[in-house]
Design an enzyme around this catalytic site. Structure first.
Site, PDB file in Angstrom:
ATOM      1  N   LEU A 188     -10.760   1.664  17.667  1.00 31.47           N
ATOM      2  CA  LEU A 188      -9.798   0.388  16.415  1.00 31.47           C
ATOM      3  C   LEU A 188     -10.580   0.786  15.922  1.00 31.47           C
ATOM      4  O   LEU A 188     -11.893   0.244  16.047  1.00 31.47           O
ATOM      5  CB  LEU A 188      -9.348  -0.126  18.010  1.00 31.47           C
ATOM      6  CG  LEU A 188      -7.907  -1.351  16.372  1.00 31.47           C
ATOM      7  CD1 LEU A 188      -6.977  -0.870  16.398  1.00 31.47           C
ATOM      8  CD2 LEU A 188      -8.608  -2.544  16.630  1.00 31.47           C
ATOM      9  N   ASP A 189     -10.516   1.218  14.375  1.00 30.71           N
ATOM     10  CA  ASP A 189     -10.754   1.093  12.812  1.00 30.71           C
ATOM     11  C   ASP A 189     -12.539   1.246  12.898  1.00 30.71           C
ATOM     12  O   ASP A 189     -13.403   0.983  12.785  1.00 30.71           O
ATOM     13  CB  ASP A 189     -10.723  -0.581  12.551  1.00 30.71           C
ATOM     14  CG  ASP A 189      -9.926  -1.290  12.978  1.00 30.71           C
ATOM     15  OD1 ASP A 189      -9.512  -2.397  13.292  1.00 30.71           O
ATOM     16  OD2 ASP A 189      -8.911  -0.811  12.275  1.00 30.71           O
TER      17      ASP A 189
ATOM     18  N   ARG B 137       0.993  -2.264  15.014  1.00 27.43           N
ATOM     19  CA  ARG B 137       0.355  -1.894  16.185  1.00 27.43           C
ATOM     20  C   ARG B 137      -0.797  -0.777  16.347  1.00 27.43           C
ATOM     21  O   ARG B 137      -0.535  -0.066  16.021  1.00 27.43           O
ATOM     22  CB  ARG B 137       2.008  -0.697  16.751  1.00 27.43           C
ATOM     23  CG  ARG B 137       3.738  -1.655  16.380  1.00 27.43           C
ATOM     24  CD  ARG B 137       3.284  -2.715  17.209  1.00 27.43           C
ATOM     25  NE  ARG B 137       4.148  -2.209  18.243  1.00 27.43           N
ATOM     26  CZ  ARG B 137       3.978  -3.720  19.110  1.00 27.43           C
ATOM     27  NH1 ARG B 137       3.564  -5.244  18.997  1.00 27.43           N
ATOM     28  NH2 ARG B 137       3.482  -3.930  20.496  1.00 27.43           N
TER      29      ARG B 137
ATOM     30  N   ASN C  34      -6.240   5.126   7.698  1.00 31.61           N
ATOM     31  CA  ASN C  34      -6.079   4.092   7.924  1.00 31.61           C
ATOM     32  C   ASN C  34      -6.579   2.948   6.922  1.00 31.61           C
ATOM     33  O   ASN C  34      -7.821   3.598   6.220  1.00 31.61           O
ATOM     34  CB  ASN C  34      -5.840   3.662   8.919  1.00 31.61           C
ATOM     35  CG  ASN C  34      -5.767   1.757   9.140  1.00 31.61           C
ATOM     36  OD1 ASN C  34      -4.434   1.629   9.016  1.00 31.61           O
ATOM     37  ND2 ASN C  34      -6.191   1.027  10.161  1.00 31.61           N
TER      38      ASN C  34
ATOM     39  N   ASN D 162       0.998  -0.902   0.353  1.00 29.41           N
ATOM     40  CA  ASN D 162       0.162  -0.329   0.202  1.00 29.41           C
ATOM     41  C   ASN D 162       1.147   1.490   0.203  1.00 29.41           C
ATOM     42  O   ASN D 162       0.826   2.093  -0.820  1.00 29.41           O
ATOM     43  CB  ASN D 162      -1.458  -0.039   1.447  1.00 29.41           C
ATOM     44  CG  ASN D 162      -1.907  -0.969   1.032  1.00 29.41           C
ATOM     45  OD1 ASN D 162      -2.964  -0.261   0.480  1.00 29.41           O
ATOM     46  ND2 ASN D 162      -1.551  -2.192   1.599  1.00 29.41           N
TER      47      ASN D 162
ATOM     48  N   HIS E  45      -7.801  -0.801   6.445  1.00 27.18           N
ATOM     49  CA  HIS E  45      -8.789  -1.633   6.824  1.00 27.18           C
ATOM     50  C   HIS E  45      -9.357  -2.609   5.664  1.00 27.18           C
ATOM     51  O   HIS E  45     -10.790  -2.443   5.485  1.00 27.18           O
ATOM     52  CB  HIS E  45      -9.232  -1.363   8.072  1.00 27.18           C
ATOM     53  CG  HIS E  45     -10.018  -2.486   8.725  1.00 27.18           C
ATOM     54  ND1 HIS E  45      -9.175  -3.079   9.631  1.00 27.18           N
ATOM     55  CD2 HIS E  45     -10.936  -3.675   8.609  1.00 27.18           C
ATOM     56  CE1 HIS E  45      -9.434  -4.548  10.300  1.00 27.18           C
ATOM     57  NE2 HIS E  45     -10.926  -4.487   9.282  1.00 27.18           N
TER      58      HIS E  45
HETATM   59  C1  GRF Z   1      -2.953  -5.582   3.904  1.00 25.13           C
HETATM   60  O1  GRF Z   1      -3.457  -7.224   4.522  1.00 25.13           O
HETATM   61  C2  GRF Z   1      -3.354  -4.897   3.868  1.00 25.13           C
HETATM   62  O2  GRF Z   1      -5.036  -4.881   4.196  1.00 25.13           O
HETATM   63  C3  GRF Z   1      -3.526  -4.142   5.733  1.00 25.13           C
HETATM   64  O3  GRF Z   1      -2.006  -4.814   6.058  1.00 25.13           O
HETATM   65  C4  GRF Z   1      -1.539  -5.710   5.254  1.00 25.13           C
HETATM   66  C5  GRF Z   1      -0.325  -5.291   4.584  1.00 25.13           C
HETATM   67  O4  GRF Z   1       0.023  -4.043   3.554  1.00 25.13           O
HETATM   68  N1  GRF Z   1      -4.207  -2.860   5.504  1.00 25.13           N
HETATM   69  P1  GRF Z   1       0.950  -4.004   3.300  1.00 25.13           P
HETATM   70  O5  GRF Z   1       0.880  -4.946   1.585  1.00 25.13           O
HETATM   71  O6  GRF Z   1       2.160  -3.858   4.011  1.00 25.13           O
HETATM   72  O7  GRF Z   1       0.371  -2.748   2.533  1.00 25.13           O
END
Ligand code: GRF
Length: 203
Positions: free
Chosen positions: A143-144, A90, A106, A13, A108
């Site tokens: 959270l989330d 974290r 963030n 990401n 999710h």
């Molecule tokens: C992925 O499963 C994503 O859904 C969550 O973190 C995991 C790794 O993401 N956000 P990335 O490849 O390190 O961005």
């Protein structure tokens, strides 16, 4: 706008976000910060020419405030104005969140408010949901659970497993997060909604 990205792992990401911040995009990456010293994403960031730093949470074991103070110091030193959590594993305390509230995002891997927390793909399958996807939200103390800034959704297939589902959601994340950041950095709070494979023409 100066954007810092926090990672803990591969950073796919993060890579998508960095690749999107070009041309007339209102933001540029100013730091990639990891709590894991050898996170794969750090190399990708360095290859993209983005400054990197690590704050090892194991070096502050049992002292979360000290860990978060070190994170905050790195972000301030880099002049970060927006913080993107991207695969950052974290939980941040209300103390840290309060310093960045309204400027921290963030991603999710579920259609929040469904399935906050872990193992989201397995939980969507177990529930027999027809749809699944990912959400970008503002980070708040719960959270989330912060305000949703965008969602991308897809149809769950009969043969899906948690792994195949995760593999189909991840590319959606790479489309959704950059689209949300572009609007957020421009001060546009209209939610981004992506329907994957909606039309028959792209199954
Ligand atoms: C992925 O499963 C994503 O859904 C969550 O973190 C995991 C790794 O993401 N956000 P990335 O490849 O390190 O961005």
């Amino acid at each position: 706008r100066r954007v810092a990205i926090l990672i803990s792992g591969g950073g796919s990401n993060m890579a998508a976000l960095i690749a999107s911040m070009t041309g007339d995009h209102p933001a540029r990456p100013c730091l990639v910060l990891s709590n894991v010293p050898d996170a794969g994403g750090l190399r990708r960031a360095a290859e993209a020419g983005v400054p990197v730093a690590t704050v090892d949470h194991r070096a502050h074991r049992g002292d979360r405030p000290a860990f978060e103070a070190a994170l905050h110091r790195e972000l301030v030193a880099a002049g970060a104005e927006i913080v993107c959590l991207a695969g950052f594993m974290r939980v941040l305390t209300p103390g840290f969140v309060g310093l960045w509230e309204g400027r921290m995002l963030n991603i999710h891997p579920s259609l929040l408010p469904k399935y906050p927390g872990l193992d989201t793909h397995a939980r969507a399958l177990a529930a027999g949901d027809a749809e699944h996807g990912c959400t970008v939200h503002e980070v708040t103390a719960d959270l989330d659970a912060g305000p949703v800034l965008g969602q991308a959704r897809l149809a769950i297939r009969g043969e899906d497993t948690p792994d195949t589902l995760a593999a189909r959601v991840l590319p959606l994340e790479h489309r959704l997060y950059p689209a949300v950041l572009r609007r957020f950095a421009a001060g546009d709070r209209r939610p981004v909604l992506i329907e994957a494979g909606a039309s028959l023409s792209n199954p």
